[in-house]
Design a protein around this motif. Structure first.
Motif, mmCIF file in Angstrom:
data_model
loop_
_atom_site.group_PDB
_atom_site.id
_atom_site.type_symbol
_atom_site.label_atom_id
_atom_site.label_comp_id
_atom_site.label_asym_id
_atom_site.label_seq_id
_atom_site.Cartn_x
_atom_site.Cartn_y
_atom_site.Cartn_z
ATOM 1 N N LEU B 37 -16.067 18.198 2.265
ATOM 2 C CA LEU B 37 -14.814 18.716 1.723
ATOM 3 C C LEU B 37 -13.966 17.634 1.067
ATOM 4 N N ILE B 38 -13.974 16.433 1.631
ATOM 5 C CA ILE B 38 -13.039 15.409 1.181
ATOM 6 C C ILE B 38 -13.811 14.262 0.538
ATOM 7 N N SER B 39 -13.327 13.806 -0.571
ATOM 8 C CA SER B 39 -14.014 12.692 -1.213
ATOM 9 C C SER B 39 -13.768 11.425 -0.391
ATOM 10 N N PRO B 40 -14.741 10.501 -0.373
ATOM 11 C CA PRO B 40 -14.655 9.334 0.518
ATOM 12 C C PRO B 40 -13.441 8.440 0.228
ATOM 13 N N ASP B 41 -12.894 8.440 -0.998
ATOM 14 C CA ASP B 41 -11.770 7.542 -1.277
ATOM 15 C C ASP B 41 -10.407 8.203 -1.114
ATOM 16 N N ALA B 42 -10.363 9.391 -0.450
ATOM 17 C CA ALA B 42 -9.073 10.034 -0.197
ATOM 18 C C ALA B 42 -8.285 9.216 0.824
ATOM 19 N N THR B 43 -6.937 9.286 0.721
ATOM 20 C CA THR B 43 -6.117 8.528 1.668
ATOM 21 C C THR B 43 -6.154 9.197 3.036
ATOM 22 N N GLN B 44 -5.728 8.446 4.058
ATOM 23 C CA GLN B 44 -5.731 8.943 5.433
ATOM 24 C C GLN B 44 -4.877 10.211 5.548
ATOM 25 N N ASP B 45 -3.723 10.238 4.837
ATOM 26 C CA ASP B 45 -2.836 11.406 4.920
ATOM 27 C C ASP B 45 -3.522 12.665 4.416
ATOM 28 N N ILE B 46 -4.156 12.536 3.249
ATOM 29 C CA ILE B 46 -4.838 13.704 2.670
ATOM 30 C C ILE B 46 -5.945 14.174 3.603
ATOM 31 N N ARG B 47 -6.672 13.196 4.151
ATOM 32 C CA ARG B 47 -7.742 13.527 5.103
ATOM 33 C C ARG B 47 -7.214 14.385 6.230
ATOM 34 N N GLU B 48 -6.120 13.890 6.862
ATOM 35 C CA GLU B 48 -5.613 14.615 8.025
ATOM 36 C C GLU B 48 -5.074 15.978 7.638
ATOM 37 N N ALA B 49 -4.401 16.038 6.471
ATOM 38 C CA ALA B 49 -3.847 17.314 6.016
ATOM 39 C C ALA B 49 -4.975 18.330 5.799
ATOM 40 N N THR B 50 -6.066 17.855 5.181
ATOM 41 C CA THR B 50 -7.188 18.774 4.917
ATOM 42 C C THR B 50 -7.815 19.237 6.222
ATOM 43 N N ILE B 51 -7.998 18.267 7.153
ATOM 44 C CA ILE B 51 -8.612 18.628 8.433
ATOM 45 C C ILE B 51 -7.766 19.697 9.117
ATOM 46 N N ARG B 52 -6.399 19.504 9.073
ATOM 47 C CA ARG B 52 -5.513 20.481 9.715
ATOM 48 C C ARG B 52 -5.583 21.815 8.969
ATOM 49 N N HIS B 53 -5.646 21.728 7.631
ATOM 50 C CA HIS B 53 -5.660 22.953 6.825
ATOM 51 C C HIS B 53 -6.858 23.826 7.186
ATOM 52 N N TYR B 54 -8.023 23.216 7.372
ATOM 53 C CA TYR B 54 -9.220 24.004 7.705
ATOM 54 C C TYR B 54 -9.359 24.226 9.206
ATOM 55 N N GLY B 55 -8.383 23.733 9.992
ATOM 56 C CA GLY B 55 -8.432 23.958 11.434
ATOM 57 C C GLY B 55 -9.500 23.146 12.127
ATOM 58 N N LEU B 56 -9.939 22.038 11.508
ATOM 59 C CA LEU B 56 -11.033 21.274 12.092
ATOM 60 C C LEU B 56 -10.568 20.351 13.208
ATOM 61 N N ASP B 57 -9.198 20.250 13.429
ATOM 62 C CA ASP B 57 -8.705 19.435 14.542
ATOM 63 C C ASP B 57 -8.701 20.232 15.842
ATOM 64 N N GLN B 58 -8.924 21.537 15.743
ATOM 65 C CA GLN B 58 -8.905 22.391 16.926
ATOM 66 C C GLN B 58 -10.214 22.221 17.719
ATOM 67 N N PRO B 59 -10.147 22.550 19.048
ATOM 68 C CA PRO B 59 -11.419 22.541 19.793
ATOM 69 C C PRO B 59 -12.389 23.584 19.229
ATOM 70 N N LEU B 60 -13.676 23.349 19.513
ATOM 71 C CA LEU B 60 -14.713 24.156 18.880
ATOM 72 C C LEU B 60 -14.563 25.649 19.170
ATOM 73 N N TRP B 61 -14.230 26.015 20.429
ATOM 74 C CA TRP B 61 -14.151 27.446 20.751
ATOM 75 C C TRP B 61 -13.032 28.111 19.980
ATOM 76 N N ARG B 62 -11.933 27.355 19.721
ATOM 77 C CA ARG B 62 -10.835 27.922 18.955
ATOM 78 C C ARG B 62 -11.247 28.144 17.496
ATOM 79 N N GLN B 63 -11.972 27.140 16.964
ATOM 80 C CA GLN B 63 -12.484 27.294 15.594
ATOM 81 C C GLN B 63 -13.377 28.516 15.482
ATOM 82 N N TYR B 64 -14.211 28.701 16.527
ATOM 83 C CA TYR B 64 -15.139 29.828 16.498
ATOM 84 C C TYR B 64 -14.376 31.147 16.542
ATOM 85 N N LEU B 65 -13.317 31.207 17.403
ATOM 86 C CA LEU B 65 -12.531 32.444 17.490
ATOM 87 C C LEU B 65 -11.863 32.749 16.153
#
Lengths: 286, 324
Positions: B37-65
């Protein structure tokens, strides 16, 4: 054993098929000795020899009996090396699937209860799902290479062994000799390994033969779709795929000869498997 | 009967739940979707924002739900590559595959069952032996190789039929179909034959085995004694008695036909879902892979359900609610 062999030879088609299998395996094993060139040593290749029809005498001074491919590789050599890879993958996947499937099936039959139900549910669910789709997804997830490919082939095939082993083991367990063995102070493990397992072997050997042919066919299909081994290790499927683009312009030999080798191998193994099935089948015994 | 239907429906729902969990774990949890999803040269902020946007910071069972919740609303995500909703993409490709699979299953049934019945009715005749030898070949030879030979023979050498692509279609209810025009049929012919050969071989074997068994049974003896001709016996009794196992295999085989369409569609560049999944695998388009797998699993569960219910209608022992 001698009697078994005598009965086998009565069917001349099956005998011929066995001879073909032995010949192909021997040729694949001896490939470095009997091929005119090592097809993957780039120093041997000459682009002036590329896409030549069968019978062409190339710059190496020898006849390309089956023609050459787009890189000027001798097709006869490429096919024998490709057979090596196809056979390796087929036998390796077949052996692992045999071990895993048989253990699961016999375990399910012996332990019973929840574990039996769990294992057999999973196996049945998998058998209703097409093997090729499963293999496709696994290769896509795990990436290219020998290990992912073998994992994919095993996952697609172990269920057949598990079903067969389970069926054979539940039938054998009810027979008197197992009952008698249980009455002796033998530990359960050795009853399973020394008495139950050998008597479950005949149907498993038949399934094993057919599954090796299936594994080779599945591997060729995956390689043809570009999802098998990397191009540095071309199996027969990839050779056929490489020739596909030249087919429209009439250079058919690049695809056709590797395909004939593949089909000879698969059909011969299947005929041998059919004959074994008939010979092991007690209902057809005279 | 009603109880049986409800029981099978609940079972199917459970299988679907298990399949969705497996597919989710398989495709999303193995490997790291963030790298795609994220290009390797993205800044740390963009990385975290994207991870939060797709819900990838959540535990796995929550992502699955969350995944399951979206799934129930028919939302399978958007394709990374084409940026189109996956459901839309797969559904737009599905008619082409269904048309191909249905045609080939019909070819298999209308040619395979009569041939198999004949081979079982006269097992010793040379024609039957030829039929059986052909069915062994149909079983062993890989689909992709037959496809190549078909192209080589009928498209390159004889130049009778087109080698690939779908050709013209006729729109009905906003969906294009090939089988309505002569030209469309010409494009459909080779892929459909290619896909049908395996079914053909299998149906020949099954109907031969069934016919051989039934020809020796009392039913046939009595029908003969009643003076019925062999043709009437085959049509009225044998065909009906072998139809029960055939329906099961037919249904299950329809599912595997959809799967094998992957190979045929790739060879003949037929624009169906099979080609879509190969394209999405090579371009690492995860949402499309997940969407395809979920829909195929759904199709499988539905087919199994329909087969079981058809069984219940055909087999009177099941119809009365008795267990076999």
């Amino acid at each position: 054993m001698a009697q078994f062999w005598r009965e086998y030879r009565e069917n001349w088609i099956a005998t011929l098929a066995l001879a073909v299998v032995v010949l192909i395996v021997a040729a694949a094993l001896a490939a470095p000795l009997i091929t005119p060139q090592d097809p993957y040593d780039l120093a041997n290749l000459n682009l002036r020899d590329a896409r030549r029809p069968p019978g062409f005498v190339g710059s190496g001074g020898y006849v390309h009996w089956l023609g050459t491919d787009a890189q000027g590789r001798d097709l006869f050599s490429a096919i024998l090396y490709g057979l090596r890879i196809s056979l390796q993958m087929g036998v390796a996947a077949g052996a692992v699937a045999f071990g895993l499937g048989t253990s699961l099936g016999i375990m399910a039959a012996n332990i019973g209860g929840k574990i039996e139900q769990g294992i057999m549910r999973l196996v049945d669910l998998q058998l209703s799902f097409p093997a090729i789709l499963l293999a496709l997804v696994l290769v896509a997830m795990l990436g290219q290479g020998r290990v992912p490919l073998i994992i994919a082939l095993v996952t697609a095939q172990y269920a057949y062994f598990a079903r067969t082993a389970y069926g054979a083991a539940t039938a054998e367990r009810q027979k008197d000799y197992i009952e008698a063995a249980r009455a002796t102070p033998l530990p359960g493990r050795s009853i399973v390994l020394r008495h139950l397992l050998p008597n479950c072997m005949p149907p498993l050997i038949v399934v094993g033969t057919v599954q090796i042919a299936n594994a080779i066919s599945l591997e060729a299909t995956l390689s043809f779709l570009g999802l098998g081994l990397p191009p540095t290790e071309p199996s027969l499927g990839m050779l056929i795929a490489n020739g596909f683009q030249y087919m429209m312009s009439g250079r058919t030999w690049i695809s056709v000869y590797p395909g004939i080798a593949l089909i000879l191998l698969i059909v011969a193994i299947n005929i041998v498997g059919d004959q074994l099935r008939d010979q092991f089948n007690p209902r057809l015994r005279r | 009967m009603l109880g049986y239907i409800i029981q099978r429906l609940i079972q199917s729902a459970f299988v679907m739940l298990a399949m969705s969990a497996l597919v989710f774990l398989g495709v999303y949890a193995i490997g790291n979707p963030i790298d795609v999803l994220i290009s390797p040269d993205a800044t740390q902020d963009i990385r975290e924002a994207t991870i939060r946007h797709y819900g990838l910071d959540q535990p796995l069972w929550r992502q699955y739900l969350a995944f399951l919740g979206r799934l129930l609303q028919g939302d399978l995500g958007r394709s990374f590559v084409l940026n189109i909703p996956v459901l839309h993409l797969v559904l737009s490709r599905l008619p082409a595959t269904l048309e191909l699979a249905l045609t080939s299953v019909l070819i298999g049934a209308f040619i395979g069952i009569p041939l198999g019945i004949y081979a079982g009715y006269r097992p010793e005749s040379p024609a039957s032996k030829a039929i059986m030898a052909a069915s062994v070949l149909g079983f062993s030879v890989p689909t992709f190789w037959v496809g190549l030979i078909l192209i080589l023979t009928f498209a390159v050498n004889l130049d009778w039929l087109p080698a690939g692509d779908r050709g013209p279609t006729v729109e009905i209810f906003g969906v294009g179909w090939s089988f309505l025009t002569w030209d469309g049929l010409r494009f459909l012919a080779l892929p459909a034959i290619n896909l049908s050969l395996f079914k053909l071989a299998m149906l020949i074997r099954l109907s031969r085995a069934g016919t051989r068994e039934i020809m020796l049974s009392d039913t046939v003896k009595f029908a003969r004694a009643a003076g019925l001709t062999d043709f009437t016996i085959l049509r009225r009794h044998v065909l009906r008695l072998i139809s029960i196992p055939l329906v099961t295999v037919f249904g299950l085989e329809f599912g595997s036909t959809l799967a094998f369409a992957v190979v045929t569609e790739t060879i003949f560049s037929w624009p169906g879902v099979g080609k879509l999944i190969i394209d999405s695998i090579t371009s690492l388009d995860r949402p499309v892979m997940v969407g395809y797998l979920i829909l195929v699993a759904f199709l499988f569960v539905t087919i199994n359900l329909v087969v079981d219910l058809t069984y219940a209608v055909l087999d009177p022992r099941l119809r009365r609610g008795r267990r076999v």
